[in-house]
Structure formats: structure tokens, C-alpha cells
Design a protein around this motif. Structure first.
Motif, PDB file in Angstrom:
ATOM      1  N   MET A 272      36.839  44.634  41.046  1.00 30.38           N
ATOM      2  CA  MET A 272      37.246  45.114  42.655  1.00 30.38           C
ATOM      3  C   MET A 272      38.650  45.391  42.691  1.00 30.38           C
ATOM      4  SD  MET A 272      33.903  44.611  43.317  1.00 30.38           S
ATOM      5  CE  MET A 272      33.630  44.448  45.283  1.00 30.38           C
TER       6      MET A 272
ATOM      7  N   ALA B 121      40.442  45.635  45.702  1.00 35.84           N
ATOM      8  CA  ALA B 121      40.298  45.534  47.225  1.00 35.84           C
ATOM      9  C   ALA B 121      41.748  46.104  47.941  1.00 35.84           C
ATOM     10  CB  ALA B 121      39.818  44.131  47.650  1.00 35.84           C
TER      11      ALA B 121
ATOM     12  N   PHE C  52      37.354  42.351  52.385  1.00 34.55           N
ATOM     13  CA  PHE C  52      36.278  42.627  51.366  1.00 34.55           C
ATOM     14  C   PHE C  52      36.107  44.388  51.534  1.00 34.55           C
ATOM     15  CE2 PHE C  52      36.008  38.401  51.122  1.00 34.55           C
ATOM     16  CZ  PHE C  52      35.211  38.145  49.885  1.00 34.55           C
ATOM     17  N   ILE C  53      35.552  44.802  50.235  1.00 29.20           N
ATOM     18  CA  ILE C  53      35.442  46.180  50.208  1.00 29.20           C
ATOM     19  C   ILE C  53      34.040  46.485  50.893  1.00 29.20           C
ATOM     20  CG2 ILE C  53      34.979  48.336  48.653  1.00 29.20           C
ATOM     21  CD1 ILE C  53      36.725  46.792  46.622  1.00 29.20           C
TER      22      ILE C  53
ATOM     23  N   GLY D 269      29.952  42.400  48.082  1.00 27.47           N
ATOM     24  CA  GLY D 269      30.448  41.205  48.490  1.00 27.47           C
ATOM     25  C   GLY D 269      31.230  40.654  47.422  1.00 27.47           C
ATOM     26  N   ASP D 270      31.277  39.101  47.338  1.00 27.72           N
ATOM     27  CA  ASP D 270      32.322  38.516  46.242  1.00 27.72           C
ATOM     28  C   ASP D 270      31.426  38.893  44.902  1.00 27.72           C
ATOM     29  OD1 ASP D 270      33.344  36.435  44.456  1.00 27.72           O
ATOM     30  OD2 ASP D 270      34.332  35.845  46.334  1.00 27.72           O
ATOM     31  N   PHE D 271      32.169  39.572  44.180  1.00 26.23           N
ATOM     32  CA  PHE D 271      31.530  40.024  42.760  1.00 26.23           C
ATOM     33  C   PHE D 271      31.685  38.734  41.867  1.00 26.23           C
ATOM     34  CE2 PHE D 271      31.968  41.197  38.163  1.00 26.23           C
ATOM     35  CZ  PHE D 271      31.247  42.352  38.477  1.00 26.23           C
TER      36      PHE D 271
HETATM   37  N1  URA Z   1      36.962  40.631  45.676  1.00 24.99           N
HETATM   38  C1  URA Z   1      35.309  40.775  45.742  1.00 24.99           C
HETATM   39  O1  URA Z   1      34.718  40.430  45.126  1.00 24.99           O
HETATM   40  N2  URA Z   1      34.903  41.494  46.388  1.00 24.99           N
HETATM   41  C2  URA Z   1      35.435  42.256  47.386  1.00 24.99           C
HETATM   42  O2  URA Z   1      35.042  43.119  48.165  1.00 24.99           O
HETATM   43  C3  URA Z   1      36.696  42.258  47.403  1.00 24.99           C
HETATM   44  C4  URA Z   1      37.469  41.669  46.284  1.00 24.99           C
END
Ligand code: URA
Length: 225
Positions: A140, A142, A203-204, A209-211
Motif C-alpha cells: 500500500m 498511502a 487510509f487509501i 483497509g489495513d492490509f
Molecule cells: N496501510 C494499509 O494497510 N492500508 C491503507 O489504506 C494505508 C496504509
């Protein structure tokens, strides 16, 4: 000079995998499989750009011909940014025949969204001229902060020229790409998708979400609106 950004085009398998990654209802297993598929596409595209080939004469079962093989004498270093970059590593290992692996640990401070380096192990002597390509893995992009800090480290501490650095990501926000291109115009970036923007929590959007939490299953997926 403008930073080169290579964006994968719409293959049906890629579109399908990206939709699974975006869908908040996808299970951990579905998320991991989809991330592997996208990473495989990125690995193949990276290989197109970084792998040198040489000609060989061979005998087939019915005659002689000249073919090409990968010249694996060149030193390629894969650098996953911990921890999410580890998710992409196996697919690059599958397609790149010879490599060393370096690690950079960048933790995002959730309050400021600024990266903090907590680990660094790059298998290269400072200023060594024998490195052919360095491939940074970070799913990601971001704000671009972690990637920028990692590139800066490679360039300033290890004297790796920008021109041989590749940054490979699954998805990028325009804000992150802009930050990187302002500072590192000679680095090449490969991405599978360019999303709309960052939200207030950096966050994108629409994003995944949180990868790391979703790929490694360390936290129950939560909304970040
Ligand atoms: N890291 C993530 O996991 N998700 C995001 O959207 C941005 C940073």
C-alpha cells in the motif's frame, strides 16, 4: 524528469482479485489468495523490467535453435518493508531466479501516519557497485512515507543509485505517488491499481483497509472511515 509509473492493465483475473481485496466481506483466505494473484502479476511485470537475458544455442529433440535464458549472474535484492511487504515476497521469489533479501522495518505511527524505522538489514556493502537492481515491496502506497524513507535509506546509506531502484505496490494513492515523484524522479514504481485518495486517517479510499491485519489475520478487519 518524471518518475516512471507502470500500472498493470485490466486483466480479468487481476480485476477479480482486486475486487476481492476491496470487499470487506472477503475472508482471510480469500484475501490472501487474491493478494497472491496480484503479487504474481506484479512479479511477472517487474521481471520484464529487471531481468537481463542472454542468448543460448540449444538442441531440441528435432533440431537446433537459439533461445534466451535469464542471466542470473546479476545481483538483485528484494526488500520487503515489514511487515506488509512480506506478503508479496513469495511471488517475487517464484519468478526471480537469483536474489538476496534485505529487510526494512517501518512502523506507521497511527496518530501522525509518519513512518518510524525500527529494523534494517540490507545485504550489501555500503557503496558496493555490484548491485544490479533493488526491488522494494510495499503493498500500500498511502502517504508514501514508508516507501520514501526506505528509498532515502538505500540511496543515502547504501549509495544505491535511484535508477536501479524499483518500488512494487498493489495499490497507490495519488498523494503518495506525488510525494515520491517530487523526491525520487529516477525510481520506477509498479502498481496494480491507483485509487482515488486518502481519507482523514490516511487510509487509501476505496482501498482494502489495513492490509497487514487482513493478510496476516492479526486483527479482526475493522472499518477505517
Ligand atoms: N496501510 C494499509 O494497510 N492500508 C491503507 O489504506 C494505508 C496504509
Amino acid at each position: 524528469m518524471k518518475m516512471k509509473i507502470i500500472e498493470l492493465d485490466g486483466h480479468p483475473l487481476l480485476g477479480n482479485a482486486l475486487t476481492i481485496l476491496r470487499n470487506k466481506k472477503s475472508s482471510g483466505g480469500e484475501f490472501r489468495n487474491a493478494a497472491n494473484i496480484v503479487s504474481k502479476f506484479l512479479a511477472i511485470e517487474t521481471a520484464r523490467d529487471i531481468l537481463p537475458v542472454r542468448e543460448v544455442k540449444i538442441e531440441t529433440l528435432v533440431g537446433q535453435t537459439t533461445g534466451t535464458v535469464i542471466d542470473d549472474s546479476k545481483k538483485i535484492i528484494l526488500v520487503p518493508i515489514l511487515r506488509s511487504g512480506l506478503a508479496m515476497l513469495p511471488m517475487l521469489q517464484e519468478v526471480i531466479p537469483n536474489y538476496d533479501i534485505g529487510f526494512v522495518g517501518q512502523k506507521r505511527d497511527e496518530a501522525t501516519a509518519e513512518p518510524k524505522e525500527y529494523y534494517c538489514n540490507i545485504p550489501v556493502n555500503h557503496g558496493s557497485p555490484d548491485v544490479y537492481r533493488v526491488v522494494i515491496l510495499d503493498p500500500m502506497i498511502a502517504t508514501g512515507g514508508s516507501a520514501a524513507a526506505t528509498i532515502k535509506l538505500l540511496v543515502e546509506k547504501y549509495k544505491i543509485p535511484q535508477e536501479i531502484i524499483y518500488l512494487v505496490a498493489i495499490v497507490a494513492a495519488p498523494e503518495g505517488l506525488e510525494l515520491l515523484s517530487e523526491t525520487f524522479s529516477q525510481v520506477t514504481v509498479l502498481i496494480a491499481a491507483r485509487d482515488e485518495r486518502l481519507n482523514a486517517k490516511k487510509f487509501i479510499v476505496p482501498g482494502f483497509g489495513d492490509f497487514g491485519d487482513r493478510f496476516f489475520g492479526s486483527e479482526k478487519p475493522k472499518e477505517v472511515i
